[in-house]
Motif scaffolding. Structure first.
Motif, short mmCIF file in Angstrom:
data_model
loop_
_atom_site.label_atom_id
_atom_site.label_comp_id
_atom_site.label_asym_id
_atom_site.label_seq_id
_atom_site.Cartn_x
_atom_site.Cartn_y
_atom_site.Cartn_z
N PHE A 27 0.83 -1.21 0.00
CA PHE A 27 0.00 0.00 0.00
C PHE A 27 0.86 1.25 0.00
N SER B 237 -6.96 6.86 1.09
CA SER B 237 -7.09 6.01 -0.09
C SER B 237 -7.95 4.78 0.20
N THR B 238 -8.77 4.40 -0.77
CA THR B 238 -9.62 3.21 -0.63
C THR B 238 -9.02 1.98 -1.30
N LYS B 239 -7.79 2.08 -1.79
CA LYS B 239 -7.16 0.94 -2.46
C LYS B 239 -6.73 -0.10 -1.43
N PRO C 82 -4.32 -6.00 -6.04
CA PRO C 82 -5.50 -5.22 -5.65
C PRO C 82 -6.70 -6.13 -5.45
N GLN D 36 0.08 7.25 -6.50
CA GLN D 36 -0.84 8.26 -5.99
C GLN D 36 -0.11 9.55 -5.61
N ASP E 94 2.35 1.86 -3.36
CA ASP E 94 1.36 2.35 -4.33
C ASP E 94 1.08 3.84 -4.10
#
Length: 523
Positions: free
Chosen positions: A274, A292-294, A317, A282, A277
């Motif tokens: 995360f 973030s919702t990832k 993901p 991002q 990423d």
């Protein structure tokens, strides 16, 4: 964009304190790997070495147990080198017929320059090392080199980053560091190890004498694979990610915790996936880190936390079918597990984390007569158990700053699993922030808390403060105010991207300069 501090607009250069910095155990091991290569059994031998804090701040002093640990480690490395003809020939070559003391002199100058991170230019200094060699050489050349190496690897100028500075003044109480000293600051900040040949050559050529030169070297260092993890290492230290490895959970309440021997590694790996990423895809934005919702999961985590499936150990993901809306690092199972008790969630740990790590508000130590936290009771929710803090005068003063924030995390149990019921009672995840600069007020659940934190100037300032501690490996002082203000200004003008912080800090007075050794300026 932030407004520059008028006090700092025309300030006199002030680098703050520059204490000698002890290498952390991790830095020691990385440095040794770069100096001599792999030494079997060295890592366990450092178990009693001085331990740095999560952000790399090491204690300044060594006690006798730690000194013995470093002495034993140095002897182990030196014996390994002396007993390996190939390795000895690489580090301390001496062709047949060559005077062995000449070979030893070359070793002292070449290996010593790398170990001490600066050339040995004083002939008397070289001779002191050769006296040690002479004592061992009565037995053999190999033993002479072994004794010299043992001495070098427990010397203060190896174990510490020793900075004397130059005679080049930039202000009444600020001098330039040497190129080699700046190279060491850069390499240990960015890579966590000693300068390599390219950086050392830049120092020798005077390429680190200006802020522009430092920026140029930092750019390629950050692009190097060793530098690409720097900002992630900061975030990991900031949230104490390594503490996952020390967690124990109640096997009856959380049987999933011990069901997989790789669960802890997977929780850490998920957090790193995360963070990577956020930093790469991002824009490194602080807001993304907090909102973030990832989601990323592997086979250990997909079904356990998210009601889906995944194969293999690689992180990919995933959709969020079984949990509430994610909110960046605030809903990572690793962090939520750290900020919990073995048998329950912990509003205290979670609220204290937000207050101290994200708002930089240091809470007072609990009084000696603080009562025991309420026990888990069947049919009683965590929120209900903690109501005693509202009425107990011993508790209420501090806990009104902690619990109302921590209770906003109540949708997550002691291992970070999403829930709507707690001990048979519906979860109430309403919370309240009091005593902040700019985010006071009610919120409902972690998503709303994340949004509050992501929009806070106080959180931006706190992140800058935490970064200062990470890169300078010391706590800030009043003399550092303008350096931190400069970093904060660049952080905000960069859109709140964490990726801006390394270059911003490397351009600051605190990083570029030091006080003269005879300075009487107070912190």
């Amino acid at each position: 964009m932030s407004t520059p501090d008028p006090v700092c607009a025309n300030h006199v250069v002030e680098p703050g304190a520059s204490p000698m910095r002890l290498l952390s155990a991790a830095e020691y091991l990385s440095t040794m790997q770069d100096l001599v290569g792999d030494v079997p059994g060295l890592a366990p031998a450092l178990d009693d070495a001085s331990t740095a804090s999560a952000l790399g701040i090491a204690p300044p002093d060594l006690g006798l147990p730690e000194l013995q640990t470093y002495q034993d480690a140095a002897a182990k490395v030196a014996a390994t080198v002396a007993g390996d003809a190939t390795l000895l020939g690489k580090l301390a070559p001496c062709d047949a017929g060559t005077d062995q003391r000449t070979c030893a002199r070359n070793f002292v100058q070449t290996f010593g320059a790398r170990a001490y991170r600066a050339p040995l230019t004083d002939p008397a200094d070289v001779e002191r090392h050769l006296v040690v060699f002479d004592a061992g050489a009565t037995t053999s050349y190999q033993h002479g080199i072994e004794l010299v190496m043992t001495a070098m690897l427990q010397a203060p100028r190896f174990l510490y980053l020793v900075e004397i500075g130059t005679s080049d003044k930039v202000a009444a109480d600020a001098i330039k560091l040497s190129g080699y000293e700046l190279a060491a600051r850069l390499s240990y900040s960015v890579w966590g190890t000693m300068p390599d040949a390219r950086l050392t050559a830049a120092a020798a050529a005077g390429m680190l004498s200006t802020k522009e030169g430092v920026a140029s070297q930092l750019a390629w260092m950050m692009a190097d694979p060793r530098g690409q993890t720097m900002v992630r290492r900061f975030v990991e230290g900031w949230v104490h990610l390594g503490d996952v490895n020390m967690l124990a959970k109640d096997a009856t309440l959380y049987p999933q915790w011990s069901a997989s021997p790789t669960l802890k590694a997977s929780l850490i790996g998920q957090a790193r996936a995360f963070f990577d990423d956020v930093l790469a895809a991002q824009g490194g934005k602080l807001a993304a880190l907090l909102t973030s919702t990832k989601l990323f999961a592997n086979q250990d985590l997909a079904s356990m936390y998210y009601g889906g499936t995944a194969s293999g150990t690689a992180f990919q993901p995933v959709a969020n079918a079984a949990a509430g809306t994610p909110s960046g690092l605030l809903t990572l199972p690793a962090l939520l597990s750290i900020l919990a008790k073995p048998d329950s969630s912990s509003p205290i740990y979670r609220g204290k984390f937000v207050r101290e790590e994200m708002l930089c508000q240091q809470l007072p130590a609990p009084p000696n007569n603080v009562p025991k936290p309420p026990d888990v009771q069947p049919g009683v929710s965590t929120r209900e158990r903690f109501r005693q803090h509202e009425v107990d005068s011993v508790c209420s003063a501090c806990h009104q700053m902690i619990d109302p924030i921590g209770l906003g995390f109540e949708n997550y149990d002691g291992i970070g699993h999403y829930r709507t019921m707690d001990n048979g009672q519906p979860v109430d995840a309403s919370g309240n922030v009091k005593g902040s600069d700019d985010i006071d007020g009610m919120f409902n659940g972690v998503v709303e808390l994340g949004q509050k934190l992501a929009g806070s100037k106080q959180v931006e300032s706190c992140v800058t403060r935490q970064w200062f501690r990470f890169m300078m490996t010391r706590f800030e002082a009043s003399a550092d105010a303008c350096s931190m203000n400069d970093v904060l200004t660049k952080f905000r003008s960069g859109g709140g991207s964490l990726n801006v912080l390394p270059a911003a800090m490397a351009q600051s007075d605190a990083f570029m300069y030091r006080r003269p050794l005879d300075s009487q300026v107070s912190p």
